[in-house]
Design an enzyme around this catalytic site. Structure first.
Site, PDB file in Angstrom:
ATOM      1  N   SER A   1     -37.666  -9.446 -29.661  1.00 59.08           N
ATOM      2  CA  SER A   1     -37.631 -10.054 -29.388  1.00 59.08           C
ATOM      3  C   SER A   1     -36.556 -10.907 -28.104  1.00 59.08           C
ATOM      4  O   SER A   1     -37.084 -11.832 -28.163  1.00 59.08           O
ATOM      5  CB  SER A   1     -37.080 -11.148 -30.651  1.00 59.08           C
ATOM      6  OG  SER A   1     -36.188 -11.122 -31.336  1.00 59.08           O
TER       7      SER A   1
ATOM      8  N   ASP B   1     -28.054 -17.733 -33.674  1.00 60.08           N
ATOM      9  CA  ASP B   1     -27.541 -16.426 -34.366  1.00 60.08           C
ATOM     10  C   ASP B   1     -26.965 -15.399 -33.439  1.00 60.08           C
ATOM     11  O   ASP B   1     -26.882 -14.468 -34.006  1.00 60.08           O
ATOM     12  CB  ASP B   1     -29.191 -15.725 -34.475  1.00 60.08           C
ATOM     13  CG  ASP B   1     -29.513 -15.019 -32.883  1.00 60.08           C
ATOM     14  OD1 ASP B   1     -29.580 -16.218 -32.132  1.00 60.08           O
ATOM     15  OD2 ASP B   1     -30.639 -15.204 -33.602  1.00 60.08           O
TER      16      ASP B   1
ATOM     17  N   HIS C   1     -30.130 -14.020 -29.990  1.00 57.72           N
ATOM     18  CA  HIS C   1     -30.460 -13.634 -28.714  1.00 57.72           C
ATOM     19  C   HIS C   1     -29.777 -15.529 -27.551  1.00 57.72           C
ATOM     20  O   HIS C   1     -30.009 -16.304 -27.901  1.00 57.72           O
ATOM     21  CB  HIS C   1     -31.427 -14.853 -29.178  1.00 57.72           C
ATOM     22  CG  HIS C   1     -32.753 -14.402 -30.530  1.00 57.72           C
ATOM     23  ND1 HIS C   1     -32.153 -14.215 -31.820  1.00 57.72           N
ATOM     24  CD2 HIS C   1     -33.849 -13.393 -29.710  1.00 57.72           C
ATOM     25  CE1 HIS C   1     -33.629 -13.088 -32.158  1.00 57.72           C
ATOM     26  NE2 HIS C   1     -34.565 -13.119 -31.454  1.00 57.72           N
TER      27      HIS C   1
END
Length: 616
Positions: free
Chosen positions: A457, A580, A583
């Site tokens: 991701s 987070d 990312h």
């Protein structure tokens, strides 16, 4: 068995202290405690031993087990401190950290009602990999396992006692059943463990973790039987000390997600802990004396409170990331203060019956001790106020989800895109018209590089920037992808899709350990093709440092492999990331991520003068 301590076991609280220190060290991410999760295994064995011994002694003395009284005692021991911790944690997180609060709300009911482990399993919540700071109540999974054990195992003993009237018969049958359950549970852990995925399912499950409690239970059955073990005191001391040293070595050498633990390591630790307990049980044993040192014994008495409070305090202060020494000292100090207050002002008075005494004095016409009544009412009022306030917070305080800010692109992208190349400064060399790229021009290297990116991701979130940066791009990315999948992806690209580009960019490792997949990928990749490996910035995962160390060593020791050191490049730039801290965000993070990749590729091609064919 003779020469054993009977009621209070000197040294057992000290063993609890050792266990809780392991757990704290693990959650502080101290390298020496990389396997500190084994502290919970020690707690399980101790609990299984003490509870089973208590039940067997009651059965032998009264010929029955008072389940109601047993469960009431467990409730008094577990719930007051748990309710206090959960309530205070929810309130504080609602005030200071709405993201952590949101995660605590999801765990609120399951933590209080004793099924948190199954909640984590059915909601696919990892113990080892978290998007941002984990829930401050995540550690309640272990209390849930113990609670479930307390509900089930006494029933097994009662059922056996109904059919076997003598002590010898009961213990024989119970020991056989317990041994079988240990074997089944350990096998389930080994079979269900997937080395290529997150181990949280087997880590959380009662079915896959109960063998530790059962090892303690089996030890209690042996101790309460008339079995004679002819160990001299020196032999007993040596076995106990060696066992404890072995546990400590495993803690320092084996990470909590390592396959060894799930393929027998947890069972081995449980058995070693049983030997330690057996050594402590002997009167005047060396371990018993050492672990009864006042400060160790005191920490052991506080161990349950310390276990409850250390994790939410760490999450609220440092988010579970590696912190400076001063921050760690602050976290440990606050943990100790909260534990002392909880133990002496709430847990101990309630366990000693302060609430029942208060109710009886208020209800009955007996001589009333105003001091006891005042203390009881104060404790009840404070706890009730905290529970009501925390419940209202869960119900009405707005939640904040990190996932709203993390854009996940569609998976398994395959891109082949040619764009008009920007004008470059003409080369002064005579090789301008040759088939190879002029390496002195960095942009020309990027424009002509046929690159294949395999990622997760992190890559998906930067997809647009990859397209913009590399005219000749093949990209495969998917959320939560593990490193093992890179083998099949690369094999398919080479053999079925006919990819014959210049470079592979390996961008995996955020979602789990790399194990030995890097050399396997390099072996699959033709020798003339360069391989670039991106280091990780995933501070909330347990494997970040181990993976980065493997990446660095692999790039250093393997030909035609180069490091893209994103971990170093982004250091000190938390503003490049989503909440987070993993990312890259759209406000400059993805651009910096691609800048890091570009600069590393250009540097490698220029430094080693790697020939690169011009693309039409």
């Amino acid at each position: 068995m003779k020469n054993l301590q009977e009621k209070y076991i000197a040294g057992l609280d000290g063993l609890r202290a050792v266990a809780v220190l392991m757990v704290i060290g693990y959650h502080l991410k101290l390298p020496i405690f990389k396997g500190g999760v084994l502290g919970v295994t020690i707690f399980f064995v101790i609990s299984g031993f003490l509870i089973t011994r208590l039940l067997l002694q009651e059965l032998q003395k009264t010929n029955k087990i008072d389940l109601k009284n047993f469960w009431i005692k467990r409730i008094k021991r577990i719930w007051p401190a748990l309710i206090l911790m959960v309530s205070v944690t929810v309130i504080l997180s609602a005030i200071f950290n709405r993201l952590v609060f949101t995660k605590a709300c999801r765990d609120f009911i399951s933590a209080l009602l004793g099924y948190n482990n199954w909640y984590q399993i059915f909601n696919n919540i990892s113990y080892f990999d978290n998007g941002g700071a984990p829930s401050p109540l995540l550690h309640c999974w272990s209390l849930a396992i113990e609670t479930q054990f307390y509900l089930i195992f006494p029933l097994i003993i009662i059922i056996i006692a109904k059919f076997k009237s003598t002590k010898k018969e009961r213990h024989q049958v119970l020991s056989v059943i317990t041994t079988l359950l240990i074997i089944i549970s350990a096998i389930l852990m080994a079979v269900l463990f997937n080395p290529n995925g997150d181990p949280s399912r087997v880590y959380y499950g009662l079915d896959t973790r109960c063998f530790s409690l059962l090892v303690g239970a089996l030890l209690a059955i042996i101790v309460e039987s008339d079995i004679k073990i002819g160990l001299t005191k020196p032999a007993n001391d040596i076995i106990g000390i060696i066992s404890l040293v072995c546990v400590c070595i495993i803690v320092t050498k084996v990470a909590g997600y390592d396959a060894f633990l799930y393929k027998g390591g947890y069972l081995l630790t449980s058995i070693l802990t049983a030997f330690v307990i057996l050594s402590i049980l002997r009167k005047q044993s060396m371990l018993s004396k050492f672990l009864s040192i006042p400060v160790i014994d005191w920490l052991g008495k506080l161990s349950y409170s310390i276990y409850l409070w250390h994790y939410p305090i760490i999450i609220l202060i440092s988010g579970g990331q590696s912190a400076s020494l001063s921050i760690m000292l602050l976290e440990v100090t606050l943990t100790l203060v909260a534990s002392v207050l909880s133990y002496y002002l709430v847990e101990t008075p309630i366990r000693r019956g302060i609430l029942s005494k208060t109710i009886k004095m208020l209800k009955d016409k007996i001589q009333k001790d105003q001091r006891v009544i005042k203390k009881g009412i104060t404790i009840a009022s404070v706890c009730l106020a905290l529970v009501v306030t925390s419940t209202l917070c869960v119900a009405f305080v707005p939640k904040e989800n990190m996932s709203d800010d993390i854009v996940q692109e569609s998976s398994n992208k395959v891109v082949k895109k040619d764009i008009k190349k920007p004008e470059t400064t003409p080369s002064t060399t005579n090789s301008q018209d040759s088939q190879y790229v002029d390496l002195s021009n960095g942009q020309e290297i990027i424009n002509n590089l046929d690159v294949f990116v395999i990622g997760d991701s992190i890559v998906s979130g930067s997809f647009a920037k990859f397209q913009e940066t590399f005219p000749h791009l093949k990209l495969s990315s998917k959320e939560s992808r593990q490193a093992n999948l890179s083998i099949s992806i690369l094999t398919s690209a080479l053999n079925e899709e006919g990819w014959n580009g210049d470079s592979l960019i390996f961008a995996l490792g955020t979602n789990g350990p790399l194990y030995d997949y890097l050399p396997k990928v390099r072996e699959l990749l033709p020798q003339d093709k360069t391989m670039f490996v991106i280091s990780l910035h995933a501070p909330y995962t347990q494997w970040q440092d181990d993976n980065n160390q493997k990446i660095e060593e692999f790039c250093k020791n393997t030909d035609n492999v180069y490091l893209i050191d994103w971990a170093q490049y982004c250091k000190g730039h938390n503003d490049w990331f989503e909440k987070d801290q993993t990312h890259p965000n759209k406000l400059g993070g993805t651009e910096q991520f691609l800048n890091c990749i570009k600069e590393s590729i250009i540097k490698a091609y220029q430094k080693d003068k790697i020939k690169l064919t011009k693309k039409s």
